[in-house]
Design a protein around this motif. Sequence first.
Motif, PDB file in Angstrom:
ATOM      1  N   HIS A 191       0.838  -1.206   0.000  1.00  0.00           N
ATOM      2  CA  HIS A 191       0.000   0.000   0.000  1.00  0.00           C
ATOM      3  C   HIS A 191       0.872   1.254   0.000  1.00  0.00           C
ATOM      4  O   HIS A 191       0.677   2.161  -0.808  1.00  0.00           O
ATOM      5  CB  HIS A 191      -0.918   0.018   1.219  1.00  0.00           C
ATOM      6  CG  HIS A 191      -1.456   1.377   1.525  1.00  0.00           C
ATOM      7  ND1 HIS A 191      -2.472   1.955   0.783  1.00  0.00           N
ATOM      8  CD2 HIS A 191      -1.095   2.296   2.451  1.00  0.00           C
ATOM      9  CE1 HIS A 191      -2.719   3.167   1.251  1.00  0.00           C
ATOM     10  NE2 HIS A 191      -1.897   3.397   2.258  1.00  0.00           N
ATOM     11  N   LYS A 192       1.838   1.323   0.896  1.00  0.00           N
ATOM     12  CA  LYS A 192       2.712   2.493   0.989  1.00  0.00           C
ATOM     13  C   LYS A 192       3.574   2.634  -0.251  1.00  0.00           C
ATOM     14  O   LYS A 192       3.786   3.744  -0.768  1.00  0.00           O
ATOM     15  CB  LYS A 192       3.581   2.375   2.243  1.00  0.00           C
ATOM     16  CG  LYS A 192       4.545   3.532   2.451  1.00  0.00           C
ATOM     17  CD  LYS A 192       3.829   4.872   2.565  1.00  0.00           C
ATOM     18  CE  LYS A 192       4.835   5.984   2.891  1.00  0.00           C
ATOM     19  NZ  LYS A 192       4.214   7.334   2.796  1.00  0.00           N
ATOM     20  N   LEU A 193       4.081   1.521  -0.742  1.00  0.00           N
ATOM     21  CA  LEU A 193       4.912   1.526  -1.941  1.00  0.00           C
ATOM     22  C   LEU A 193       4.147   2.084  -3.133  1.00  0.00           C
ATOM     23  O   LEU A 193       4.649   2.929  -3.890  1.00  0.00           O
ATOM     24  CB  LEU A 193       5.391   0.099  -2.216  1.00  0.00           C
ATOM     25  CG  LEU A 193       6.205  -0.173  -3.477  1.00  0.00           C
ATOM     26  CD1 LEU A 193       7.467   0.672  -3.510  1.00  0.00           C
ATOM     27  CD2 LEU A 193       6.560  -1.666  -3.548  1.00  0.00           C
ATOM     28  N   VAL A 194       2.919   1.618  -3.310  1.00  0.00           N
ATOM     29  CA  VAL A 194       2.089   2.080  -4.426  1.00  0.00           C
ATOM     30  C   VAL A 194       1.726   3.552  -4.260  1.00  0.00           C
ATOM     31  O   VAL A 194       1.762   4.337  -5.222  1.00  0.00           O
ATOM     32  CB  VAL A 194       0.821   1.215  -4.555  1.00  0.00           C
ATOM     33  CG1 VAL A 194      -0.172   1.822  -5.536  1.00  0.00           C
ATOM     34  CG2 VAL A 194       1.190  -0.202  -4.993  1.00  0.00           C
ATOM     35  N   SER A 195       1.379   3.948  -3.042  1.00  0.00           N
ATOM     36  CA  SER A 195       1.022   5.337  -2.782  1.00  0.00           C
ATOM     37  C   SER A 195       2.172   6.280  -3.137  1.00  0.00           C
ATOM     38  O   SER A 195       1.982   7.298  -3.817  1.00  0.00           O
ATOM     39  CB  SER A 195       0.638   5.509  -1.314  1.00  0.00           C
ATOM     40  OG  SER A 195       0.365   6.867  -1.013  1.00  0.00           O
ATOM     41  N   ASP A 196       3.378   5.937  -2.709  1.00  0.00           N
ATOM     42  CA  ASP A 196       4.534   6.776  -3.008  1.00  0.00           C
ATOM     43  C   ASP A 196       4.837   6.789  -4.502  1.00  0.00           C
ATOM     44  O   ASP A 196       5.181   7.833  -5.077  1.00  0.00           O
ATOM     45  CB  ASP A 196       5.753   6.289  -2.229  1.00  0.00           C
ATOM     46  CG  ASP A 196       5.655   6.584  -0.742  1.00  0.00           C
ATOM     47  OD1 ASP A 196       4.707   7.291  -0.330  1.00  0.00           O
ATOM     48  OD2 ASP A 196       6.512   6.092   0.014  1.00  0.00           O
ATOM     49  N   ALA A 197       4.711   5.633  -5.154  1.00  0.00           N
ATOM     50  CA  ALA A 197       4.979   5.553  -6.589  1.00  0.00           C
ATOM     51  C   ALA A 197       3.986   6.391  -7.393  1.00  0.00           C
ATOM     52  O   ALA A 197       4.363   7.003  -8.406  1.00  0.00           O
ATOM     53  CB  ALA A 197       4.939   4.102  -7.047  1.00  0.00           C
ATOM     54  N   CYS A 198       2.732   6.435  -6.941  1.00  0.00           N
ATOM     55  CA  CYS A 198       1.729   7.249  -7.637  1.00  0.00           C
ATOM     56  C   CYS A 198       2.114   8.724  -7.608  1.00  0.00           C
ATOM     57  O   CYS A 198       1.938   9.452  -8.593  1.00  0.00           O
ATOM     58  CB  CYS A 198       0.354   7.056  -7.002  1.00  0.00           C
ATOM     59  SG  CYS A 198      -0.456   5.503  -7.436  1.00  0.00           S
ATOM     60  N   PHE A 199       2.653   9.183  -6.477  1.00  0.00           N
ATOM     61  CA  PHE A 199       3.102  10.566  -6.390  1.00  0.00           C
ATOM     62  C   PHE A 199       4.319  10.793  -7.281  1.00  0.00           C
ATOM     63  O   PHE A 199       4.369  11.749  -8.073  1.00  0.00           O
ATOM     64  CB  PHE A 199       3.443  10.930  -4.942  1.00  0.00           C
ATOM     65  CG  PHE A 199       3.921  12.343  -4.782  1.00  0.00           C
ATOM     66  CD1 PHE A 199       3.018  13.393  -4.655  1.00  0.00           C
ATOM     67  CD2 PHE A 199       5.278  12.625  -4.788  1.00  0.00           C
ATOM     68  CE1 PHE A 199       3.460  14.703  -4.543  1.00  0.00           C
ATOM     69  CE2 PHE A 199       5.731  13.936  -4.672  1.00  0.00           C
ATOM     70  CZ  PHE A 199       4.818  14.977  -4.542  1.00  0.00           C
TER      71      PHE A 199
END
Length: 240
Positions: A117-125
Amino acid sequence: MQKVDILAIGAHPDDVELGCGGTIAKMIAAGKTVAIVDLTRGELGTRGTDLTRAEEAAKASEILKVSARENLEMKDGFLQNSEEYQLKIVKMIRKYQPTIVFSNAIDDRHPDHAKAHKLVSDACFLAGLPKIETVLDGQPQTAWRPKQIFSYIQWKNITPDFVVDISGFIDKKIEACLAYKTQFYDPGSKEPMTPIATKDFLESLTYRAQDLGRLSGVEFAEGFTTEKLLAFKNFDGIVL
């Protein structure tokens, strides 16, 4: 570049089907396009192998009729929010240019889920920053940031920020999940028993969706959490 409306990302093959398979089936039936990206091959799974998981993921994709599915072959059980892994996801976001991204639960029994979840969230930014240059298949990519990130709910009973009515699509969700025949309940299997291979877990896919439906006034629903406050243009589509 193969633009889609929704990019659904899961730490392991079967996460997406379990967490939001009904929503995906409903969106595709409504004419939306969906792609799935699995971060790992699920190679540490107690039952089956990475090869059977790949075959099962392909079958589930056919059932849901998704536009594409990819596996980034990250290390199962050892996901980390590293530059290497972030950039792999950035490339997928820029390739598919989704308006919405579905990600793993914000907290869960399996440590890979919250990490994903955190990995995807940061990658989206990061995908929206033009100064981060990425190349895919020899072609430079354009910066792209999804409008919304919605996290589906998995093992833990997290209170959703909103639910999607999947009445009429619960059977399609169950069918897609059962494509993973090595992973879930099979009374004839000689594989070791796991928490998700029990009959109770299989039944929970229906009764948990039914309970969210009860709370929201529909027959079946899937829940999501969101990172930012949602705004509605009007009340069309809300079950009243």
